[in-house]
Design a protein around this motif. Structure first.
Motif, mmCIF file in Angstrom:
data_model
loop_
_atom_site.group_PDB
_atom_site.id
_atom_site.type_symbol
_atom_site.label_atom_id
_atom_site.label_comp_id
_atom_site.label_asym_id
_atom_site.label_seq_id
_atom_site.Cartn_x
_atom_site.Cartn_y
_atom_site.Cartn_z
ATOM 1 N N LEU A 166 10.577 -7.198 -3.157
ATOM 2 C CA LEU A 166 11.158 -7.425 -1.843
ATOM 3 C C LEU A 166 11.257 -8.911 -1.478
ATOM 4 O O LEU A 166 10.599 -9.389 -0.561
ATOM 5 N N PRO B 104 8.837 4.415 7.432
ATOM 6 C CA PRO B 104 9.691 4.471 6.245
ATOM 7 C C PRO B 104 9.691 3.157 5.457
ATOM 8 O O PRO B 104 9.708 3.164 4.233
ATOM 9 N N GLU B 105 9.645 2.027 6.185
ATOM 10 C CA GLU B 105 9.614 0.738 5.500
ATOM 11 C C GLU B 105 8.299 0.551 4.747
ATOM 12 O O GLU B 105 8.272 0.033 3.624
ATOM 13 N N TYR C 299 6.458 2.946 3.556
ATOM 14 C CA TYR C 299 6.521 3.859 2.415
ATOM 15 C C TYR C 299 7.276 3.202 1.257
ATOM 16 O O TYR C 299 6.829 3.227 0.113
ATOM 17 N N ILE C 300 8.406 2.557 1.554
ATOM 18 C CA ILE C 300 9.189 1.875 0.521
ATOM 19 C C ILE C 300 8.375 0.740 -0.098
ATOM 20 O O ILE C 300 8.358 0.559 -1.313
ATOM 21 N N GLN D 122 5.654 2.225 -2.332
ATOM 22 C CA GLN D 122 6.271 2.761 -3.558
ATOM 23 C C GLN D 122 6.596 1.618 -4.515
ATOM 24 O O GLN D 122 6.407 1.747 -5.722
ATOM 25 N N ALA D 123 7.091 0.510 -3.982
ATOM 26 C CA ALA D 123 7.412 -0.640 -4.824
ATOM 27 C C ALA D 123 6.141 -1.203 -5.464
ATOM 28 O O ALA D 123 6.140 -1.566 -6.643
ATOM 29 N N GLU E 266 5.189 1.038 -8.311
ATOM 30 C CA GLU E 266 6.080 0.837 -9.462
ATOM 31 C C GLU E 266 5.687 -0.414 -10.252
ATOM 32 O O GLU E 266 5.653 -0.393 -11.481
#
Length: 169
Positions: free
Chosen positions: A21, A40-41, A43-44, A47-48, A51
Motif C-alpha cells: 500500500l 473494510p480498509e 481488512y484489506i 490481508q495484504a 500475503e
C-alpha cells in the motif's frame, strides 16, 4: 462499522510495513496526523500483511517455488538447483562447522545473477543483519569451492580424451 485509530506518534518504515500500500506508507511517513482505518480498509490491510508473510516464508520452502521462480532468482531450474545443493558440503571453521541451507544457496545464486547488494539481499531473504548475509555468501562460496569447482571447472573437470573430442567438433 469498526474503526481503528493509528496514533500520530506511531513510526513506520518500509522494512516493517513491507512494500504494501504505497499511498498509505507515504501518508504515514509524511503527514503527522492520526489516520482512521475503517473495517473494510483494515481488512484489506491485514490481508495484504498476511500475503506478504506467506510470500516471505516461501523462500524457506523450495517446494513452494516453481521452476519459473527459480529462473527469476538464479539461472537454474528447480532440479538443477537441487543437484547443485548436493555439492554444498559443510565448511570447517574454528570450533566446528558452518552449514549451507537452501535459502543461503538461493540467495548466493541470486546475488551472482542479479548483482544485488548485501543490504538488499538481507531484507529480501530476511537475514538478521548484513553481516549474516555476507557470512552466508562466504560460506556458500567456500562450500562450492571445496567440491563443486574442482569437479566441474578447470583442468581436472574434464578428461583429456573428452577435451580432444570437443576441439575436433
Amino acid at each position: 462499522m469498526p474503526t481503528t485509530y493509528i496514533p500520530e506518534n506511531v513510526k513506520s518504515c518500509q522494512h516493517h510495513l513491507g512494500y504494501l500500500l504505497p499511498p498509505l506508507l507515504l501518508g504515514l511517513q509524511f503527514i503527522n496526523r492520526p489516520y482512521v482505518i475503517k473495517g473494510p480498509e483494515l481488512y484489506i490491510l491485514l490481508q495484504a500483511f498476511c500475503e506478504v508473510a506467506r510470500n516471505m516464508t516461501r523462500l524457506d520452502d523450495e517446494n513452494s517455488l516453481t521452476d519459473e521462480d527459480y529462473k527469476i532468482f538464479c539461472p537454474l531450474s528447480k532440479e538443477q538447483f537441487r543437484e547443485l545443493f548436493t555439492y554444498c558440503d559443510r565448511v570447517p571453521r574454528e570450533g566446528g562447522y558452518r552449514y549451507v541451507s537452501k535459502k543461503d544457496l538461493l540467495m548466493f545464486l541470486c546475488k551472482i545473477r542479479q548483482g544485488l547488494s548485501d543490504e538488499f539481499l538481507c531484507a529480501m531473504f530476511q537475514y538478521s543483519s548484513r553481516q549474516d548475509t555476507s557470512l552466508a555468501i562466504a560460506t556458500v562460496r567456500k562450500s562450492l569451492t571445496q567440491r563443486f569447482v574442482p569437479a566441474n571447472i578447470g583442468f581436472d573437470a574434464i578428461r583429456r580424451e573428452n577435451y580432444i573430442t570437443i576441439i575436433e567438433i
